[in-house]
Design an enzyme around this catalytic site. Structure first.
Site, PDB file in Angstrom:
ATOM      1  N   SER A 154       0.848  -1.186   0.000  1.00 40.09           N
ATOM      2  CA  SER A 154       0.000   0.000   0.000  1.00 40.09           C
ATOM      3  C   SER A 154       0.880   1.231   0.000  1.00 40.09           C
ATOM      4  O   SER A 154       2.091   1.153   0.147  1.00 40.09           O
ATOM      5  CB  SER A 154      -0.879  -0.003   1.241  1.00 40.09           C
ATOM      6  OG  SER A 154      -0.075   0.291   2.357  1.00 40.09           O
ATOM      7  N   LYS A 155       0.209   2.378  -0.145  1.00 40.17           N
ATOM      8  CA  LYS A 155       0.957   3.638  -0.161  1.00 40.17           C
ATOM      9  C   LYS A 155       1.634   3.870   1.186  1.00 40.17           C
ATOM     10  O   LYS A 155       2.633   4.530   1.292  1.00 40.17           O
ATOM     11  CB  LYS A 155       0.013   4.796  -0.472  1.00 40.17           C
ATOM     12  CG  LYS A 155      -0.454   4.766  -1.912  1.00 40.17           C
ATOM     13  CD  LYS A 155      -1.257   6.002  -2.249  1.00 40.17           C
ATOM     14  CE  LYS A 155      -1.820   5.842  -3.647  1.00 40.17           C
ATOM     15  NZ  LYS A 155      -2.650   6.964  -4.056  1.00 40.17           N
ATOM     16  N   ARG A 156       1.029   3.318   2.203  1.00 38.78           N
ATOM     17  CA  ARG A 156       1.636   3.492   3.525  1.00 38.78           C
ATOM     18  C   ARG A 156       2.566   2.312   3.820  1.00 38.78           C
ATOM     19  O   ARG A 156       2.612   1.792   4.903  1.00 38.78           O
ATOM     20  CB  ARG A 156       0.542   3.594   4.596  1.00 38.78           C
ATOM     21  CG  ARG A 156      -0.150   4.917   4.612  1.00 38.78           C
ATOM     22  CD  ARG A 156      -1.403   4.889   5.431  1.00 38.78           C
ATOM     23  NE  ARG A 156      -2.422   4.086   4.798  1.00 38.78           N
ATOM     24  CZ  ARG A 156      -3.203   4.509   3.808  1.00 38.78           C
ATOM     25  NH1 ARG A 156      -3.082   5.743   3.351  1.00 38.78           N
ATOM     26  NH2 ARG A 156      -4.101   3.723   3.260  1.00 38.78           N
ATOM     27  N   ASN A 157       3.266   1.929   2.808  1.00 39.64           N
ATOM     28  CA  ASN A 157       4.105   0.750   2.882  1.00 39.64           C
ATOM     29  C   ASN A 157       5.336   0.993   3.753  1.00 39.64           C
ATOM     30  O   ASN A 157       6.193   1.796   3.429  1.00 39.64           O
ATOM     31  CB  ASN A 157       4.512   0.454   1.429  1.00 39.64           C
ATOM     32  CG  ASN A 157       5.732  -0.373   1.340  1.00 39.64           C
ATOM     33  OD1 ASN A 157       5.732  -1.479   1.803  1.00 39.64           O
ATOM     34  ND2 ASN A 157       6.765   0.195   0.770  1.00 39.64           N
TER      35      ASN A 157
END
Ligand code: GLU
Length: 500
Positions: A263-266
């Protein structure tokens, strides 16, 4: 029968930079369109003002350009179905929502977010989950429970409402997905989703259904996260009296360790964005800035969920277009492995020696180093297998052109502890080197063979350290032969001075 003209769309919301998954969706749409001589459209789904992030749109456009998967039509490209920004199509959605209202497929609902929050709490306290659906809507504040006059009066005094889609219970919906086959959903499981928000703006469900129809989209290829909305979209098409497009839901991209989707908040340590994203003072580098080639990146993404059958992995974009088919896309999630991405880049790097050559030429000019073309080519052939990125070539080959300006401190300290003996050895070696004629690979090798095995290894280490500044680099005899006798002796002298 004339063949259908394929039209597909990539429809990102401008809520931040695209990540790997988004680019893969764009790529699969592009490949499918090109394979069938169709049209690839870029539509920006910007109806959600709360989640809007400036610069996302230009980021999306730049990324598609960098990947060489540019749209034929849409935002930034124009076309017969403009506008392609959903925010500029508000009136279109209003027209169609009226149609649904008039035909009894949608209704006004007057609960505020707070009202719904209270309801949810009440239900939770009873151990239940509140759902705005066929079971509850008759007890709620909506136009289904009002006469026409009551509704008119309510609308006169209350300007805040949403419009919901009325799902009729008791039906088994059978829908087809190109990747997953037939899917059955019972309408009892669905809730009455909001189609028009209280700010008068259409939600994704309504806007994308209308746009896909009006823009004559034949195939909707999108991420698996939208599979749960398929039934709603399917029913919306039916309510409008339109034929639905074909659907294909792409598999999730999962972290290699098996801990969920990327995810983008990886938080892992691998890049998630194709290009650099600047967020205030933070710059997050993307694959481009880290030195990945766009064709390697695209090749890697293409195989992340699709396979052409067989063992081959390297495909140019044109070859991907030729080979691609939706039927070979996997159903189950695919694991993302950064090591595989390195591997792709290396494979492409090896086929891009000309680019490496011109990178090196620039580097030399910048450092005022004279070189011969043939010599440089030889160096590139010797070192290219040791690197994954163009920018790494200098670090792995500088010693063919210039003496080390820095010595590895650990090894330097080690030899300094024993400096008298080392200097003595180096001076002797220097004298022997003078006598090697001609100064060739074979003769240099012979020179080292005179040493006892254990001493030879030590001597070779010492030489490597003098020539390279550390214990890395290609075969030592090759380095000696390439840089020549004079330069080799000079570097031994440099080291002697350094440890004195
Ligand atoms: N705007 C949606 C997204 O950003 C598009 C979904 C779709 O392709 O239908 O994911």
């Amino acid at each position: 029968m004339s063949q259908q003209h394929i039209r597909v769309r990539f429809a990102p919301s401008p809520t931040g930079p695209l990540h790997l998954g988004g680019v893969r969706t764009a790529l699969y749409n592009y490949l499918f369109a090109k394979k069938h001589g169709g049209t690839f459209i870029l539509r920006i789904e910007d109806t959600d003002k709360k989640r809007f992030v400036p610069n996302s749109e230009s980021y999306i456009l730049k990324t598609l350009k960098w990947c060489h998967i540019e749209p034929d039509e849409g935002v930034g490209y124009g076309g017969p179905y403009s506008p392609y920004h959903q925010s500029k199509r508000i009136n279109i959605y209003r027209y169609y929502i009226n149609q649904l209202l008039n035909n009894g497929y949608a209704y006004y609902a007057f609960e505020t977010d707070d009202d719904l929050g209270i309801k949810r709490k009440e239900y939770k306290n009873m151990g239940l989950t509140f759902s705005y659906n066929y079971e509850n809507r008759n007890k709620l504040d909506n136009s289904l429970n009002m006469t026409k006059e009551q509704l008119k009066k309510k609308l006169d005094i209350c300007s805040s409402y949403v419009i919901r889609f009325k799902i009729n219970p008791g039906e088994k919906l059978k829908m087809h997905d190109i990747i997953r086959g037939w899917i059955t959903i019972h309408t009892d499981q669905l809730d009455d989703k909001i189609l028009l928000k209280s700010d008068g703006v259409a939600t994704y469900h309504l806007a994308s259904t209308i746009d896909d129809h009006l823009m004559k989209i034949t195939h909707v290829i999108r991420g698996e996260e939208w599979l749960s909305s398929l039934a709603l979209h399917f029913l919306l098409y039916r309510s409008f009296g339109w034929d639905p497009p074909n659907f294909a839901h792409l598999p999730l991209i999962l972290k290699k360790d098996g801990k969920g989707k990327i995810s983008k908040r990886n938080p892992e340590n691998f890049p998630i964005y194709p290009m650099q994203w600047i967020n205030g003072d933070t710059i997050i580098p993307g694959y481009k800035e880290l030195g990945y080639f766009p064709d390697a990146f695209v090749n890697m993404l293409a195989l992340l969920g699709w396979n052409p059958g067989g063992k081959r992995e390297i495909f140019s974009l044109q070859e991907l277009v030729k080979t691609f088919s939706l039927s070979r896309i996997k159903k189950s999630g695919v694991f993302f492995d950064i090591k595989k991405v390195y591997w792709f880049n290396k494979k492409y790097l090896i086929s891009k020696k000309e680019e490496v050559f011109s990178f090196m030429c620039k580097k030399m000019q910048k450092n005022f180093i004279l070189y011969e073309k043939d010599y440089l080519w030889k160096v590139i052939h010797l070192t290219i297998n040791r690197i994954h990125f163009i920018h790494e070539i200098w670090e792995h080959s500088f010693y063919f052109f210039t003496p080390p300006s820095y010595y590895d401190t650990y090894f330097l300290r080690k030899i300094k502890n024993n400096h008298e003996q080392i200097i003595f050895k180096l001076k002797n070696a220097k004298l022997s080197l003078y006598k090697i004629n001609p100064f060739t690979y074979v003769n240099v090798k012979l020179f080292f063979q005179k040493y006892e095995n254990k001493c030879r290894i030590k001597m070779m280490q010492l030489f490597r350290f003098a020539l390279v500044g550390n214990l890395k680099g290609v075969d030592l005899f090759t380095i000696l032969e390439m840089i020549g006798k004079k330069e080799s002796i000079q570097r031994l002298d440099n080291l002697i001075n350094k440890i004195k």
